[in-house]
Design a protein around this motif. Sequence first.
Motif, short mmCIF file in Angstrom:
data_model
loop_
_atom_site.label_atom_id
_atom_site.label_comp_id
_atom_site.label_asym_id
_atom_site.label_seq_id
_atom_site.Cartn_x
_atom_site.Cartn_y
_atom_site.Cartn_z
N GLU A 167 71.07 89.70 18.94
CA GLU A 167 71.98 90.85 18.99
C GLU A 167 73.27 90.50 19.74
N SER A 168 74.38 91.06 19.28
CA SER A 168 75.64 90.91 20.00
C SER A 168 75.60 91.75 21.27
N PHE A 169 76.31 91.29 22.29
CA PHE A 169 76.33 92.03 23.55
C PHE A 169 77.66 91.82 24.25
N THR A 170 78.01 92.78 25.09
CA THR A 170 79.21 92.70 25.91
C THR A 170 78.84 92.34 27.34
N ILE A 171 79.82 92.01 28.14
CA ILE A 171 79.57 91.74 29.56
C ILE A 171 79.01 92.98 30.25
N ALA A 174 81.89 90.89 36.80
CA ALA A 174 82.10 90.80 35.36
C ALA A 174 82.95 89.58 35.00
N ARG A 175 83.99 89.34 35.77
CA ARG A 175 84.88 88.22 35.47
C ARG A 175 84.15 86.89 35.54
N VAL A 176 83.32 86.71 36.56
CA VAL A 176 82.57 85.45 36.71
C VAL A 176 81.56 85.29 35.59
N ASN A 177 80.87 86.36 35.25
CA ASN A 177 79.90 86.29 34.14
C ASN A 177 80.60 85.95 32.83
N ASP A 178 81.77 86.53 32.63
CA ASP A 178 82.53 86.24 31.42
C ASP A 178 82.92 84.77 31.37
N GLU A 179 83.34 84.22 32.52
CA GLU A 179 83.70 82.80 32.58
C GLU A 179 82.50 81.91 32.27
N ARG A 180 81.36 82.25 32.80
CA ARG A 180 80.16 81.44 32.59
C ARG A 180 79.70 81.48 31.14
N LEU A 181 79.77 82.64 30.53
CA LEU A 181 79.34 82.74 29.14
C LEU A 181 80.37 82.11 28.20
N THR A 182 81.63 82.12 28.59
CA THR A 182 82.65 81.45 27.80
C THR A 182 82.39 79.94 27.76
N ILE A 183 81.92 79.39 28.86
CA ILE A 183 81.56 77.97 28.89
C ILE A 183 80.43 77.71 27.89
N ALA A 184 79.45 78.63 27.83
CA ALA A 184 78.35 78.47 26.88
C ALA A 184 78.85 78.53 25.44
N GLY A 212 78.54 83.93 42.49
CA GLY A 212 79.95 83.74 42.15
C GLY A 212 80.86 84.83 42.67
N VAL A 213 80.33 85.72 43.51
CA VAL A 213 81.17 86.77 44.11
C VAL A 213 82.12 86.11 45.11
#
Length: 302
Positions: free
Chosen positions: A52-56, A68-78, A223-224
């Motif tokens: 399923e698609s998901f948002t941050i 949210a910003r750190v999680n977005d950065e980590r998932l962008t790497i994936a 990552g805070v």
Amino acid sequence: MNLKSIWSTLEESSEILFGNYAFPAADKAAEELSLPANFYNWVMAIWLFDAESFTIAQYMRYFPYGLARVNDERLTIAVQQGYLASDGQGKYRATEIGRTSALRLMQAGDEVMAALTPMPKESLRALGNLLARISGAALDSPEPPAHVLIKAKLDLYQRAGAFAVFEGAIAHCLLLEGRRDDCYVATWSARGVEGHAWEALDFLSQNNALTFADLHEKLSRRGVTEEVHAGDVRELVRRGWAEESSGVVKATEAGKQVRAEVEAETERLFFASWSCLNESELEELASLASQLRDGLKKLEDK
């Protein structure tokens, strides 16, 4: 019957199983698959969302303590590594190699645990049946608190065949861990604070006075940033839950009381579904939980 004692015994078994067997097996499988560092960031997302698609924002319903910003950065790497795909508008989804890799890590842990014999199968089956009744009652309970983690874990374990391991006892125990997390998050969220601020109060309430640098270091694994933690301290001070002097921070009595109230309400909500068992069944559950823990400890000593 002391329900907290029973739950503590079950948690102890879970810690032994995952700390000594499941996680090391998953780490070994990750090495064999040549997965890059920090793979659990995207693996956990795939475990919970599958295809399923998901948002941050949806991701942070399961992991509410970071940024949210750190999680977005980590998932962008994936995404760059090929394990996730992005639609470019804030939504992620697993790729085929991502799903295959995530499932393999779970299977590796399950295979190692399935080979263990800490107690007779009929006893494991009895334990699994009792825990299934409690987790079933929890899933049937009215909201709030919302069935966020417990429902996601149920879907995951059904897909992965995890209920076949240990006659379902461990999977149902993990469902109950999800239920407790749902109760806890709902309870502290009602206080109107961010997850990282609540985590700071929780840590301060269990420790003596700390320097701000020490507090940030202890909580920085998510990552805070130092700036955000400084804002958290200011917020806690404003609420009267913490005090700061010369760079040293500590929880106030009011802050400790708030944390105690949240813990008490969490326990009340969490243990409500346990009323589906009568006293003799709870006694049997306590005995079986102790047998599992003791059996696992004996395996550790071999």
